[in-house]
Write a protein that holds these residues in place. Structure first.
Motif, PDB file in Angstrom:
ATOM      1  N   ASN A 226       2.838  30.451  16.587  1.00 18.71           N
ATOM      2  CA  ASN A 226       3.671  29.506  15.832  1.00 18.71           C
ATOM      3  C   ASN A 226       2.805  28.311  15.505  1.00 18.71           C
ATOM      4  OD1 ASN A 226       6.538  30.701  16.050  1.00 18.71           O
ATOM      5  ND2 ASN A 226       5.645  30.906  18.095  1.00 18.71           N
ATOM      6  N   GLU A 227       2.430  28.248  14.234  1.00 24.72           N
ATOM      7  CA  GLU A 227       1.452  27.266  13.791  1.00 24.72           C
ATOM      8  C   GLU A 227       2.150  25.980  13.332  1.00 24.72           C
ATOM      9  OE1 GLU A 227      -1.589  27.746  14.296  1.00 24.72           O
ATOM     10  OE2 GLU A 227      -2.149  29.839  14.033  1.00 24.72           O
ATOM     11  N   PRO A 228       1.402  24.866  13.253  1.00 22.14           N
ATOM     12  CA  PRO A 228       2.012  23.608  12.797  1.00 22.14           C
ATOM     13  C   PRO A 228       2.771  23.795  11.491  1.00 22.14           C
ATOM     14  CG  PRO A 228      -0.195  23.192  13.608  1.00 22.14           C
ATOM     15  CD  PRO A 228      -0.014  24.691  13.624  1.00 22.14           C
ATOM     16  N   GLY A 229       3.977  23.267  11.463  1.00 20.52           N
ATOM     17  CA  GLY A 229       4.814  23.351  10.256  1.00 20.52           C
ATOM     18  C   GLY A 229       5.792  24.505  10.276  1.00 20.52           C
ATOM     19  N   ASP A 230       5.579  25.494  11.159  1.00 19.14           N
ATOM     20  CA  ASP A 230       6.497  26.638  11.208  1.00 19.14           C
ATOM     21  C   ASP A 230       7.874  26.188  11.683  1.00 19.14           C
ATOM     22  OD1 ASP A 230       4.484  28.281  10.398  1.00 19.14           O
ATOM     23  OD2 ASP A 230       4.261  29.372  12.281  1.00 19.14           O
ATOM     24  N   ASP A 231       8.865  26.900  11.190  1.00 18.55           N
ATOM     25  CA  ASP A 231      10.260  26.588  11.503  1.00 18.55           C
ATOM     26  C   ASP A 231      10.546  26.837  12.991  1.00 18.55           C
ATOM     27  OD1 ASP A 231      13.015  26.505  11.564  1.00 18.55           O
ATOM     28  OD2 ASP A 231      13.172  27.329   9.529  1.00 18.55           O
TER      29      ASP A 231
ATOM     30  N   VAL B  30     -11.822  38.370  12.044  1.00 14.94           N
ATOM     31  CA  VAL B  30     -10.551  37.962  12.666  1.00 14.94           C
ATOM     32  C   VAL B  30      -9.420  38.293  11.691  1.00 14.94           C
ATOM     33  CG1 VAL B  30      -9.244  36.054  13.697  1.00 14.94           C
ATOM     34  CG2 VAL B  30     -11.756  36.026  13.768  1.00 14.94           C
ATOM     35  N   PRO B  31      -8.408  39.029  12.146  1.00  8.66           N
ATOM     36  CA  PRO B  31      -7.303  39.335  11.242  1.00  8.66           C
ATOM     37  C   PRO B  31      -6.673  38.047  10.694  1.00  8.66           C
ATOM     38  CG  PRO B  31      -7.148  40.672  13.217  1.00  8.66           C
ATOM     39  CD  PRO B  31      -8.225  39.662  13.462  1.00  8.66           C
ATOM     40  N   ARG B  32      -6.114  38.145   9.512  1.00  9.32           N
ATOM     41  CA  ARG B  32      -5.503  36.962   8.867  1.00  9.32           C
ATOM     42  C   ARG B  32      -4.017  36.850   9.154  1.00  9.32           C
ATOM     43  NH1 ARG B  32     -10.610  35.946   9.019  1.00  9.32           N
ATOM     44  NH2 ARG B  32     -11.285  34.459   7.439  1.00  9.32           N
ATOM     45  N   HIS B  33      -3.456  37.906   9.704  1.00 12.38           N
ATOM     46  CA  HIS B  33      -2.012  37.904   9.982  1.00 12.38           C
ATOM     47  C   HIS B  33      -1.751  38.379  11.403  1.00 12.38           C
ATOM     48  CE1 HIS B  33      -2.374  38.409   5.592  1.00 12.38           C
ATOM     49  NE2 HIS B  33      -1.410  37.511   5.594  1.00 12.38           N
ATOM     50  N   ALA B  34      -0.596  37.982  11.892  1.00 11.59           N
ATOM     51  CA  ALA B  34      -0.187  38.432  13.228  1.00 11.59           C
ATOM     52  C   ALA B  34       1.327  38.588  13.244  1.00 11.59           C
ATOM     53  CB  ALA B  34      -0.621  37.406  14.270  1.00 11.59           C
ATOM     54  N   LEU B  35       1.803  39.296  14.260  1.00  9.99           N
ATOM     55  CA  LEU B  35       3.237  39.337  14.539  1.00  9.99           C
ATOM     56  C   LEU B  35       3.420  38.452  15.760  1.00  9.99           C
ATOM     57  CD1 LEU B  35       3.777  43.211  14.329  1.00  9.99           C
ATOM     58  CD2 LEU B  35       3.956  41.522  12.479  1.00  9.99           C
ATOM     59  N   SER B  36       4.419  37.597  15.733  1.00 13.27           N
ATOM     60  CA  SER B  36       4.565  36.666  16.851  1.00 13.27           C
ATOM     61  C   SER B  36       6.026  36.375  17.155  1.00 13.27           C
ATOM     62  CB  SER B  36       3.867  35.344  16.494  1.00 13.27           C
ATOM     63  OG  SER B  36       4.038  34.394  17.518  1.00 13.27           O
ATOM     64  N   MET B  37       6.316  36.294  18.446  1.00 14.14           N
ATOM     65  CA  MET B  37       7.615  35.736  18.818  1.00 14.14           C
ATOM     66  C   MET B  37       7.711  34.363  18.175  1.00 14.14           C
ATOM     67  SD  MET B  37       8.476  36.018  22.813  1.00 14.14           S
ATOM     68  CE  MET B  37       8.046  37.445  23.770  1.00 14.14           C
ATOM     69  N   GLY B  38       8.919  33.978  17.815  1.00 16.46           N
ATOM     70  CA  GLY B  38       9.122  32.641  17.255  1.00 16.46           C
ATOM     71  C   GLY B  38       9.477  31.642  18.345  1.00 16.46           C
ATOM     72  N   ILE B  39       9.555  30.391  17.919  1.00 18.71           N
ATOM     73  CA  ILE B  39       9.905  29.319  18.854  1.00 18.71           C
ATOM     74  C   ILE B  39      11.284  29.592  19.469  1.00 18.71           C
ATOM     75  CG2 ILE B  39      10.491  26.863  18.986  1.00 18.71           C
ATOM     76  CD1 ILE B  39       7.504  27.259  18.682  1.00 18.71           C
ATOM     77  N   LYS B  40      12.167  30.189  18.669  1.00 23.65           N
ATOM     78  CA  LYS B  40      13.520  30.441  19.197  1.00 23.65           C
ATOM     79  C   LYS B  40      13.480  31.421  20.371  1.00 23.65           C
ATOM     80  CE  LYS B  40      18.179  31.561  17.672  1.00 23.65           C
ATOM     81  NZ  LYS B  40      19.009  31.947  16.536  1.00 23.65           N
ATOM     82  N   ASN B  41      12.672  32.483  20.267  1.00 28.43           N
ATOM     83  CA  ASN B  41      12.542  33.417  21.397  1.00 28.43           C
ATOM     84  C   ASN B  41      12.018  32.678  22.633  1.00 28.43           C
ATOM     85  OD1 ASN B  41      11.270  35.129  18.820  1.00 28.43           O
ATOM     86  ND2 ASN B  41      12.825  36.252  19.945  1.00 28.43           N
ATOM     87  N   ILE B  42      11.020  31.831  22.397  1.00 28.23           N
ATOM     88  CA  ILE B  42      10.379  31.128  23.515  1.00 28.23           C
ATOM     89  C   ILE B  42      11.364  30.162  24.158  1.00 28.23           C
ATOM     90  CG2 ILE B  42       8.560  29.441  24.075  1.00 28.23           C
ATOM     91  CD1 ILE B  42       6.858  30.850  21.841  1.00 28.23           C
ATOM     92  N   MET B  43      12.088  29.428  23.323  1.00 29.01           N
ATOM     93  CA  MET B  43      13.041  28.449  23.868  1.00 29.01           C
ATOM     94  C   MET B  43      14.207  29.127  24.579  1.00 29.01           C
ATOM     95  SD  MET B  43      11.884  25.410  23.507  1.00 29.01           S
ATOM     96  CE  MET B  43      13.200  24.180  23.471  1.00 29.01           C
ATOM     97  N   ASN B  44      14.459  30.396  24.235  1.00 32.85           N
ATOM     98  CA  ASN B  44      15.540  31.128  24.909  1.00 32.85           C
ATOM     99  C   ASN B  44      15.140  31.647  26.288  1.00 32.85           C
ATOM    100  OD1 ASN B  44      17.546  30.810  23.034  1.00 32.85           O
ATOM    101  ND2 ASN B  44      17.094  32.708  21.929  1.00 32.85           N
ATOM    102  N   ALA B  45      13.843  31.595  26.609  1.00 30.51           N
ATOM    103  CA  ALA B  45      13.411  32.043  27.947  1.00 30.51           C
ATOM    104  C   ALA B  45      14.036  31.114  28.987  1.00 30.51           C
ATOM    105  CB  ALA B  45      11.890  31.992  28.046  1.00 30.51           C
ATOM    106  N   ARG B  46      14.393  31.698  30.142  1.00 29.34           N
ATOM    107  CA  ARG B  46      15.048  30.859  31.155  1.00 29.34           C
ATOM    108  C   ARG B  46      14.092  29.836  31.758  1.00 29.34           C
ATOM    109  NH1 ARG B  46      18.484  35.239  30.972  1.00 29.34           N
ATOM    110  NH2 ARG B  46      17.073  36.754  31.892  1.00 29.34           N
ATOM    111  N   ARG B  47      12.836  30.241  31.933  1.00 31.86           N
ATOM    112  CA  ARG B  47      11.837  29.307  32.468  1.00 31.86           C
ATOM    113  C   ARG B  47      10.560  29.457  31.653  1.00 31.86           C
ATOM    114  NH1 ARG B  47      10.452  30.979  38.099  1.00 31.86           N
ATOM    115  NH2 ARG B  47       9.523  28.935  38.285  1.00 31.86           N
ATOM    116  N   ILE B  48       9.829  28.373  31.545  1.00 34.84           N
ATOM    117  CA  ILE B  48       8.561  28.402  30.810  1.00 34.84           C
ATOM    118  C   ILE B  48       7.448  27.857  31.698  1.00 34.84           C
ATOM    119  CG2 ILE B  48       7.308  27.330  28.883  1.00 34.84           C
ATOM    120  CD1 ILE B  48       9.879  27.628  27.252  1.00 34.84           C
TER     121      ILE B  48
END
Ligand code: PGA
Length: 250
Positions: free
Chosen positions: A142-147, A175-193
């Motif tokens: 999740n790069e700067p500016g991503d939702d 280096v590949p130019r694209h990736a698949l990534s969990m979003g911030i919402k998935n990360i924020m939904n984790a119970r602990r970080i």
């Protein structure tokens, strides 16, 4: 937020591994969100060591990884599936079918992402999510500016991330130019970080992320709004945070 300051990289790795092992001991069938990159390598080495001593078992544990490069096969040495196998999974008793990494070769990337979101929900969510932090404040890809509202999605990697990751490839062109990534919402939904940082070159961005405004320009700053975050860093990465007056545990 709890902040642990460790003397150096080794101590940081041990402290973070301790938090992960406590999670696995407390709830053996927990869902761990795992991360790749240079920072977690020492954590995985420590977990493998404790497993080999018989102090820890992952026999019931499930894992979901944050991200994967588009276009790299699981056997490519720089793929994140390969990283996870060689740094952790091949050396512990986690069941292969319980480890999940996005498929960078998926024909339909959007469907791969949607299926990953369904998978995470089906597992009952993430109990403990391990994160590193990029020099630009990214978490996962999740790069700067991503939702902040995104779930797993296709990402265009920034030039700074490509440059930072070029050290793992023969050249930046590979280096590949694209990736698949969990979003911030998935990360924020984790119970602990659990977020881990090491080295002087992270000191500025760590300070910005945790003492500055919450802003999309520094994706890790969103973690200020999560109710259960532990930051573990070595002195080099945390000193600016300490100088800014943030209190840390030893
Ligand atoms: P690093 O990467 O651990 O290799 O510094 C962190 C990240 O980019 O998330």
């Amino acid at each position: 937020m709890r902040i642990y300051q460790a003397e150096d990289y080794k101590a940081m790795s041990r402290r973070a591994a301790n938090i992960i092992s406590a999670q696995v001991i407390y709830k053996p069938d927990c869902v761990l969100g795992l991360a790749t990159g240079g920072t977690p390598v020492g954590i995985y080495q420590q977990l493998v060591q404790w497993f080999k001593k018989g102090d820890l078992s992952f026999a019931e544990t499930k894992s979901v990884n944050l991200d994967e490069y588009v276009g790299l096969s699981p056997h490519h040495e720089q793929s994140y599936r390969y990283f996870m196998q060689s740094n952790l999974f091949d050396h512990i008793d986690i069941k292969p079918e319980n480890t999940h990494v996005l498929n960078g070769l998926a024909k339909d990337a959007a469907e791969e992402c949607a299926a990953y979101n369904r998978l995470i929900r089906g597992l009952g969510g993430i109990d403990l999510q391990l994160l590193g932090m990029g020099h630009n404040g990214h978490i996962a890809f999740n790069e700067p500016g991503d939702d902040f509202g995104l779930e797993t999605h296709v990402v265009n990697l920034t030039e700074s991330t490509i440059a930072a990751n070029a050290r793992f490839f023969a050249s930046a062109d590979e280096v590949p130019r694209h990736a698949l990534s969990m979003g911030i919402k998935n990360i924020m939904n984790a119970r602990r970080i659990l977020i881990v940082v090491s080295g002087e070159e992270k000191a500025d961005i760590v300070c910005q992320a945790f003492t500055g405004h919450v802003t999309k320009e520094v994706p890790a700053s969103i973690l200020q709004l999560h109710p259960d975050v532990t930051l573990v860093g070595d002195k080099a990465a945390l000193h600016k945070l300490v100088e800014a007056g943030v209190s840390v545990c030893g």
